[in-house]
Design an enzyme around this catalytic site. Structure first.
Site, PDB file in Angstrom:
ATOM      1  N   PHE A   1       1.011  -2.807   5.443  1.00  0.00           N
ATOM      2  CA  PHE A   1       0.301  -2.834   4.170  1.00  0.00           C
ATOM      3  C   PHE A   1      -0.765  -3.925   4.178  1.00  0.00           C
ATOM      4  O   PHE A   1      -1.885  -3.739   3.668  1.00  0.00           O
ATOM      5  CB  PHE A   1       1.310  -3.054   3.032  1.00  0.00           C
ATOM      6  CG  PHE A   1       0.706  -3.077   1.656  1.00  0.00           C
ATOM      7  CD1 PHE A   1      -0.451  -2.368   1.352  1.00  0.00           C
ATOM      8  CD2 PHE A   1       1.304  -3.819   0.647  1.00  0.00           C
ATOM      9  CE1 PHE A   1      -0.999  -2.385   0.074  1.00  0.00           C
ATOM     10  CE2 PHE A   1       0.760  -3.843  -0.637  1.00  0.00           C
ATOM     11  CZ  PHE A   1      -0.400  -3.130  -0.915  1.00  0.00           C
TER      12      PHE A   1
ATOM     13  N   VAL B   1      -2.364  -5.098   6.774  1.00  0.00           N
ATOM     14  CA  VAL B   1      -3.467  -4.686   7.641  1.00  0.00           C
ATOM     15  C   VAL B   1      -4.374  -3.707   6.901  1.00  0.00           C
ATOM     16  O   VAL B   1      -5.605  -3.789   6.970  1.00  0.00           O
ATOM     17  CB  VAL B   1      -2.928  -4.055   8.937  1.00  0.00           C
ATOM     18  CG1 VAL B   1      -4.075  -3.466   9.768  1.00  0.00           C
ATOM     19  CG2 VAL B   1      -2.173  -5.093   9.762  1.00  0.00           C
ATOM     20  N   GLU B   2      -3.761  -2.779   6.159  1.00  0.00           N
ATOM     21  CA  GLU B   2      -4.509  -1.771   5.432  1.00  0.00           C
ATOM     22  C   GLU B   2      -5.240  -2.356   4.214  1.00  0.00           C
ATOM     23  O   GLU B   2      -6.358  -1.964   3.905  1.00  0.00           O
ATOM     24  CB  GLU B   2      -3.554  -0.664   4.951  1.00  0.00           C
ATOM     25  CG  GLU B   2      -2.982   0.194   6.077  1.00  0.00           C
ATOM     26  CD  GLU B   2      -3.978   1.270   6.512  1.00  0.00           C
ATOM     27  OE1 GLU B   2      -3.930   2.369   5.951  1.00  0.00           O
ATOM     28  OE2 GLU B   2      -4.796   0.990   7.408  1.00  0.00           O
ATOM     29  N   ASP B   3      -4.612  -3.273   3.518  1.00  0.00           N
ATOM     30  CA  ASP B   3      -5.161  -3.823   2.284  1.00  0.00           C
ATOM     31  C   ASP B   3      -4.869  -5.316   2.238  1.00  0.00           C
ATOM     32  O   ASP B   3      -3.959  -5.767   1.542  1.00  0.00           O
ATOM     33  CB  ASP B   3      -4.547  -3.105   1.076  1.00  0.00           C
ATOM     34  CG  ASP B   3      -5.187  -3.512  -0.241  1.00  0.00           C
ATOM     35  OD1 ASP B   3      -6.254  -4.138  -0.202  1.00  0.00           O
ATOM     36  OD2 ASP B   3      -4.600  -3.206  -1.306  1.00  0.00           O
ATOM     37  N   PRO B   4      -5.625  -6.130   2.992  1.00  0.00           N
ATOM     38  CA  PRO B   4      -5.308  -7.556   3.146  1.00  0.00           C
ATOM     39  C   PRO B   4      -5.315  -8.316   1.824  1.00  0.00           C
ATOM     40  O   PRO B   4      -6.193  -8.129   0.991  1.00  0.00           O
ATOM     41  CB  PRO B   4      -6.415  -8.067   4.075  1.00  0.00           C
ATOM     42  CG  PRO B   4      -6.933  -6.850   4.767  1.00  0.00           C
ATOM     43  CD  PRO B   4      -6.806  -5.735   3.776  1.00  0.00           C
TER      44      PRO B   4
END
Length: 506
Positions: A166, A168-171
């Site tokens: 999560f 990585v996808e939405d820091p």
């Protein structure tokens, strides 16, 4: 878990107390500075479920949030706003990723990592780090001999890998002062449950437990502030050595049965690496943090040095505001990084302290307007998650994980004013004042003028150095006691039949 007391006074005996009876027996130890009390929990823990079940509850909370409204102000099933506390951006829970939470076997978890990497949603370096983390965590839990090891590994790693993915996808971007995120996903409980099975509580120790209770009482003592009309509680600063990324969880877990609110309230002065490394960020999100750039990494990228200095200034302002409000607990490691073993002997010891870091913290406390107390805190937990042998510039270190006993100990607060007075009364200080040609005028000088005198600065620097060494010496002494206890060099574990060697929550 045991309770140790390492007093500045010398003790030649140890007392062991069993919570299941009123018997107290005394034995003589080879250590001259050890006073120990051990409490046997006998299964009477307040925890309602094992850690892997608690992690499952966290996952349920997350799934409930994912199925809620997709609007920016969506709420979880419990009706709590999904906007992240302490962040300027929204923190909606993902509804698109089930790669790890749906996994029911190790094969499915590892396949999920490869699938996300092949799809380009996971950088290769992060994917390999996640897979390595899974295997190292699994080996550590199996090492513990826990009969539910497989369930714990699957549940905890599924949640951890999902949180990492999560990020990585939405820091998440940490502000200078970050408040622990507790809802809709409880990152604090997540971190506690992840680290809990790595600790051998039968060989773990808390030193001077009464001082932790003393600090809790000081937080509640109201003090009238001027010119503000409100009353505020005393501030507490923990001057500590630093050993692992898991230090906050270790402190909280060891104080969980005696001082849980104290542990949850701590604000940690955290280096930038724990708020930028995707494998570490989810665990950092569950702690109260003041985010700074460590001196050790200030010039890793020279062109960013000025930006880092400005960011540290903002964080210092946040800390000053925090302390002004009173009733704060701040943890800081004046070494600027984690302890490392001696390259020749392999022995671990607290890293040297930076005198300016100690003095800056002292001045912040003294100018906060609320009473402040600074305590030396010793940590020994390097076995469960040791850092790289050398300081690394690149993000993404190898995570080595083990099952082992840990320890934390605190000593009485150290006062700078008392150290300063002792220097003033020293022969050198008296000689400087008496023989200085400015001596008659010194009696009438304003304090600000006195501060400009070379002799004063010479005295002040020595006082600061002595102050720093007082903290380091106290921590080193406590560390040695913990080391003797945990590594069994003085046979503490077998000193009394009243000592419980069973983990209280397995």
């Amino acid at each position: 878990m045991f309770v140790l007391s390492a007093s500045p006074s010398a003790f030649s005996s140890a007392i062991f107390i069993s919570a299941t009876s009123s018997r107290v027996s005394s034995v003589t130890l080879s250590s001259s500075k050890l006073f120990a009390a051990s409490v046997r929990f006998a299964g009477k823990r307040s925890f309602a479920c094992p850690c892997f079940l608690a992690m499952a509850e966290l996952v349920k909370d997350k799934e409930a949030s994912s199925s809620s409204s997709s609007s920016a102000t969506s709420v979880s099933s419990s009706g709590v706003s999904a906007v992240a506390s302490g962040s300027t951006s929204e923190s909606k829970e993902p509804s698109y990723s089930r790669a790890f939470l749906n996994a029911r076997t190790e094969e499915e978890i590892l396949a999920g990592i490869r699938k996300e990497e092949e799809a380009g949603r996971l950088p290769p370096t992060v994917a390999s780090g996640m897979e390595e983390l899974y295997h190292n965590y699994k080996n550590a839990i199996l090492q513990s001999g826990n009969p539910k090891a497989d369930e714990i590994v699957l549940s905890n790693m599924a949640a951890a890998l999902d949180r990492i993915f999560f990020e990585v996808e939405d820091p998440f971007v940490f502000p200078p002062y970050h408040k622990a995120l507790r809802e809709p996903f409880d990152y604090y409980l997540f971190g506690q449950n992840y680290i809990r099975p790595l600790i051998d509580f039968s060989n773990s120790y808390v030193g001077n437990i009464s001082i932790f209770s003393e600090m809790e009482e000081k937080l509640k003592q109201l003090f009238p502030t001027v010119p503000m009309p409100d009353h505020v509680g005393h501030n507490i600063v923990l001057m500590s050595n630093h050993q692992t990324e898991a230090d906050p969880a270790v402190i909280a877990l060891l104080l969980e049965s005696t001082n849980p609110q104290f542990a949850e309230k701590i604000t940690y002065v955290a280096g930038d690496r724990v708020v930028t490394d995707p494998l570490c960020k989810p665990f950092s999100m569950g702690r109260n943090l003041l985010c700074v750039y460590s001196k050790k990494h200030m010039f890793d990228v020279p062109e960013l040095a000025e930006m880092k200095r400005k960011a540290n200034t903002r964080s210092l302002k946040e800390m000053a505001l925090l302390l002004r409000g009173g009733s704060q607990i701040v943890w800081i490691a004046p070494s600027g990084g984690r302890d490392r073993p001696d390259p020749v002997t392999g022995e671990w010891y607290p890293a040297p302290f930076d005198a300016s870091s100690v003095d800056n913290m002292r001045r912040l406390v003294e100018h906060s307007g609320a009473p402040g107390h600074i305590y030396p805190l010793a940590l020994l937990c390097h076995d469960i998650m040791p850092p790289p042998l050398q300081v690394e510039k690149e993000i993404g270190e190898k995570r080595i994980i083990s099952f082992h006993g840990v320890g934390v100990s605190v000593a009485p607060a150290i006062s700078f004013s008392e150290i300063a007075v002792s220097h003033e009364r020293s022969e050198e200080g008296v000689q400087y004042l008496v023989h200085s040609p400015l001596y008659p005028a010194i009696l009438f000088l304003h304090t600000s003028t006195l501060l400009e005198l070379p002799g004063y600065w010479n005295w002040n620097l020595k006082a600061k150095e002595t102050y720093k060494e007082a903290f380091y010496g106290s921590i080193a002494e406590q560390y040695n006691v913990l080391k003797s206890a945990i590594h069994g060099k003085q046979g503490l574990k077998s000193s009394s039949p009243n000592v419980s060697l069973s983990q209280p929550w397995t």
